[in-house]
Design a protein around this motif. Structure first.
Motif, PDB file in Angstrom:
ATOM      1  N   TRP A   1       0.837  -1.213   0.000  1.00 40.85           N
ATOM      2  CA  TRP A   1       0.000   0.000   0.000  1.00 40.85           C
ATOM      3  C   TRP A   1       0.862   1.249   0.000  1.00 40.85           C
ATOM      4  N   LEU A   2       1.918   1.260   0.833  1.00 48.03           N
ATOM      5  CA  LEU A   2       2.816   2.412   0.862  1.00 48.03           C
ATOM      6  C   LEU A   2       3.453   2.649  -0.506  1.00 48.03           C
ATOM      7  N   LEU A   3       3.908   1.579  -1.131  1.00 44.50           N
ATOM      8  CA  LEU A   3       4.541   1.727  -2.444  1.00 44.50           C
ATOM      9  C   LEU A   3       3.534   2.244  -3.472  1.00 44.50           C
ATOM     10  N   TYR A   4       2.335   1.698  -3.442  1.00 44.45           N
ATOM     11  CA  TYR A   4       1.290   2.142  -4.375  1.00 44.45           C
ATOM     12  C   TYR A   4       1.050   3.644  -4.229  1.00 44.45           C
ATOM     13  N   GLU A   5       0.970   4.115  -2.972  1.00 51.97           N
ATOM     14  CA  GLU A   5       0.743   5.531  -2.717  1.00 51.97           C
ATOM     15  C   GLU A   5       1.946   6.388  -3.131  1.00 51.97           C
ATOM     16  N   ALA A   6       3.146   5.793  -3.098  1.00 52.76           N
ATOM     17  CA  ALA A   6       4.370   6.550  -3.359  1.00 52.76           C
ATOM     18  C   ALA A   6       4.638   6.760  -4.841  1.00 52.76           C
ATOM     19  N   VAL A   7       4.167   5.854  -5.676  1.00 51.36           N
ATOM     20  CA  VAL A   7       4.570   5.851  -7.086  1.00 51.36           C
ATOM     21  C   VAL A   7       4.288   7.186  -7.770  1.00 51.36           C
ATOM     22  N   ALA A   8       3.150   7.776  -7.501  1.00 49.46           N
ATOM     23  CA  ALA A   8       2.781   9.029  -8.181  1.00 49.46           C
ATOM     24  C   ALA A   8       3.672  10.198  -7.761  1.00 49.46           C
ATOM     25  N   ASN A   9       4.345  10.071  -6.610  1.00 43.64           N
ATOM     26  CA  ASN A   9       5.118  11.196  -6.082  1.00 43.64           C
ATOM     27  C   ASN A   9       6.629  10.994  -6.137  1.00 43.64           C
ATOM     28  N   ILE A  10       7.073   9.810  -6.485  1.00 40.07           N
ATOM     29  CA  ILE A  10       8.504   9.518  -6.408  1.00 40.07           C
ATOM     30  C   ILE A  10       9.250  10.245  -7.530  1.00 40.07           C
ATOM     31  N   SER A  11      10.405  10.804  -7.197  1.00 42.52           N
ATOM     32  CA  SER A  11      11.154  11.613  -8.163  1.00 42.52           C
ATOM     33  C   SER A  11      12.243  10.793  -8.845  1.00 42.52           C
ATOM     34  N   ASP A  12      12.748  11.319  -9.948  1.00 45.42           N
ATOM     35  CA  ASP A  12      13.861  10.663 -10.636  1.00 45.42           C
ATOM     36  C   ASP A  12      15.094  10.574  -9.734  1.00 45.42           C
ATOM     37  N   GLU A  13      15.319  11.616  -8.939  1.00 40.78           N
ATOM     38  CA  GLU A  13      16.472  11.607  -8.025  1.00 40.78           C
ATOM     39  C   GLU A  13      16.327  10.503  -6.982  1.00 40.78           C
ATOM     40  N   GLU A  14      15.134  10.322  -6.449  1.00 44.61           N
ATOM     41  CA  GLU A  14      14.907   9.253  -5.461  1.00 44.61           C
ATOM     42  C   GLU A  14      15.098   7.883  -6.098  1.00 44.61           C
ATOM     43  N   LEU A  15      14.699   7.733  -7.334  1.00 40.47           N
ATOM     44  CA  LEU A  15      14.887   6.454  -8.030  1.00 40.47           C
ATOM     45  C   LEU A  15      16.361   6.197  -8.318  1.00 40.47           C
TER      46      LEU A  15
ATOM     47  N   ALA B   1       8.887   6.445   1.231  1.00 41.55           N
ATOM     48  CA  ALA B   1       8.772   7.774   1.835  1.00 41.55           C
ATOM     49  C   ALA B   1       7.918   8.746   1.016  1.00 41.55           C
ATOM     50  N   PRO B   2       7.983   8.719  -0.336  1.00 43.17           N
ATOM     51  CA  PRO B   2       7.171   9.669  -1.100  1.00 43.17           C
ATOM     52  C   PRO B   2       5.666   9.483  -0.927  1.00 43.17           C
ATOM     53  N   ALA B   3       5.236   8.402  -0.278  1.00 41.49           N
ATOM     54  CA  ALA B   3       3.803   8.212  -0.029  1.00 41.49           C
ATOM     55  C   ALA B   3       3.276   9.254   0.946  1.00 41.49           C
ATOM     56  N   GLY B   4       4.180   9.838   1.751  1.00 37.14           N
ATOM     57  CA  GLY B   4       3.744  10.841   2.721  1.00 37.14           C
ATOM     58  C   GLY B   4       2.891  10.262   3.825  1.00 37.14           C
ATOM     59  N   ARG B   5       3.244   9.077   4.280  1.00 35.97           N
ATOM     60  CA  ARG B   5       2.519   8.393   5.358  1.00 35.97           C
ATOM     61  C   ARG B   5       3.497   8.087   6.493  1.00 35.97           C
ATOM     62  N   PRO B   6       3.887   9.099   7.276  1.00 38.31           N
ATOM     63  CA  PRO B   6       4.957   8.910   8.261  1.00 38.31           C
ATOM     64  C   PRO B   6       4.642   7.893   9.345  1.00 38.31           C
TER      65      PRO B   6
ATOM     66  N   LEU C   1       9.315  -0.281 -12.337  1.00 38.87           N
ATOM     67  CA  LEU C   1       7.861  -0.081 -12.349  1.00 38.87           C
ATOM     68  C   LEU C   1       7.494   1.285 -11.782  1.00 38.87           C
ATOM     69  N   CYS C   2       8.203   1.713 -10.736  1.00 37.99           N
ATOM     70  CA  CYS C   2       7.960   3.055 -10.188  1.00 37.99           C
ATOM     71  C   CYS C   2       8.299   4.123 -11.215  1.00 37.99           C
ATOM     72  N   ARG C   3       9.405   3.926 -11.928  1.00 43.46           N
ATOM     73  CA  ARG C   3       9.845   4.901 -12.922  1.00 43.46           C
ATOM     74  C   ARG C   3       8.796   5.076 -14.028  1.00 43.46           C
ATOM     75  N   HIS C   4       8.087   3.999 -14.337  1.00 47.67           N
ATOM     76  CA  HIS C   4       7.091   4.069 -15.411  1.00 47.67           C
ATOM     77  C   HIS C   4       5.673   4.288 -14.877  1.00 47.67           C
ATOM     78  N   GLY C   5       5.567   4.589 -13.575  1.00 47.43           N
ATOM     79  CA  GLY C   5       4.263   4.929 -13.018  1.00 47.43           C
ATOM     80  C   GLY C   5       3.294   3.776 -12.924  1.00 47.43           C
ATOM     81  N   GLN C   6       3.785   2.553 -12.910  1.00 54.60           N
ATOM     82  CA  GLN C   6       2.913   1.377 -12.880  1.00 54.60           C
ATOM     83  C   GLN C   6       2.672   0.953 -11.427  1.00 54.60           C
ATOM     84  N   ALA C   7       1.820   1.716 -10.756  1.00 59.06           N
ATOM     85  CA  ALA C   7       1.621   1.551  -9.316  1.00 59.06           C
ATOM     86  C   ALA C   7       1.005   0.206  -8.961  1.00 59.06           C
ATOM     87  N   GLU C   8      -0.016  -0.205  -9.681  1.00 61.45           N
ATOM     88  CA  GLU C   8      -0.689  -1.459  -9.351  1.00 61.45           C
ATOM     89  C   GLU C   8       0.224  -2.658  -9.559  1.00 61.45           C
TER      90      GLU C   8
END
Length: 242
Positions: free
Chosen positions: A111-125, A156-161, A201-208
């Protein structure tokens, strides 16, 4: 106060987030804590061994107070059992503990990863890929911490501390189990492939799809570690009954 080689006052410094620029050295409690935790996770203090405060204090060249506080913290982390009228002991390996840790991980982390995908940056990847490369060359002692560092970068990019804090605690409590993976080259190679797949998969926005791959990744790791712990406990039981 006298310090042996492994408990010398640290020259490394840390910057507390709340006090930019302020340098703080590790306390004696933190140094003792780091030493005992490292010994437990490495197996130098094996499961079931008693921890005598007086002996540890003498060995480390400190008073009993920081030893007692370190034992209290490690008990809260699940690495030490404190039994009334008996004292402190390194926690035993437990198949039930492995199942519970990985059951919780399998519910929270995808769930955390799914929420993070839309916000993760190229630098974080890019940092995540560097972490995977570092894991390829890491020794057994460092592999678990690097593994968490990778997962933390992805979540972390999921913003769910609050959820991230729970997962961090599970990884810390599971670190001695991760060592069973770190000593197995084929398992490390498999982990490398799966970690890189998650990053792609994160880089290509494939959250599911990333969520599903992570579920399988955690389940596989849990099964591997559970099998190893079961064999260790079975062998111990056979030796005890022989």
């Amino acid at each position: 106060m006298a310090y042996p080689a492994n408990i010398q006052p640290s020259h490394d410094v840390e910057r507390p987030p709340s006090s930019p620029g302020r340098l703080v050295r590790k306390t004696t409690v933190e140094l003792v804590l780091d030493d005992l935790r490292s010994r437990i996770l490495s197996g130098a203090l094996p499961p079931g061994v008693p921890l005598r405060q007086e002996a540890l204090a003498e060995e480390l060249g400190v008073s009993r107070i920081p030893v007692r506080e370190a034992i209290r913290i490690l008990s809260a982390e699940g690495l030490i059992d404190v039994l009334p009228h008996k004292g402190a002991f390194v926690s035993m390996l437990s198949t039930e503990e492995v199942r519970e840790f990985f059951d919780i991980r399998q519910r929270l982390e995808p769930w955390l990863l799914y929420e993070a995908v839309a916000n993760i940056s190229d630098e974080e990847l890019r940092r995540a890929e560097a972490q995977v490369e570092a894991m390829d060359h890491a020794n057994v002692d460092d592999w678990g911490a690097l593994n968490w560092g990778l997962h933390e970068l992805l979540y972390a990019p999921a913003g769910r501390p609050a959820a991230l804090s729970i997962v961090r605690g599970l990884h810390e409590k599971s670190e001695r189990y991760f060592r069973f993976q770190a000593v197995n080259a084929p398992v490390r190679e498999q982990a490398h492939r799966e970690h890189q797949q998650l990053i792609d998969l994160c880089r290509h926005g494939q959250a599911e799809q990333a969520r599903r791959v992570l579920e399988e990744h955690i389940a596989t790791a849990g099964d591997e570690i559970l099998g190893i712990v079961t064999r260790i406990l079975d062998d111990k039981s056979k030796r005890h009954n022989a």
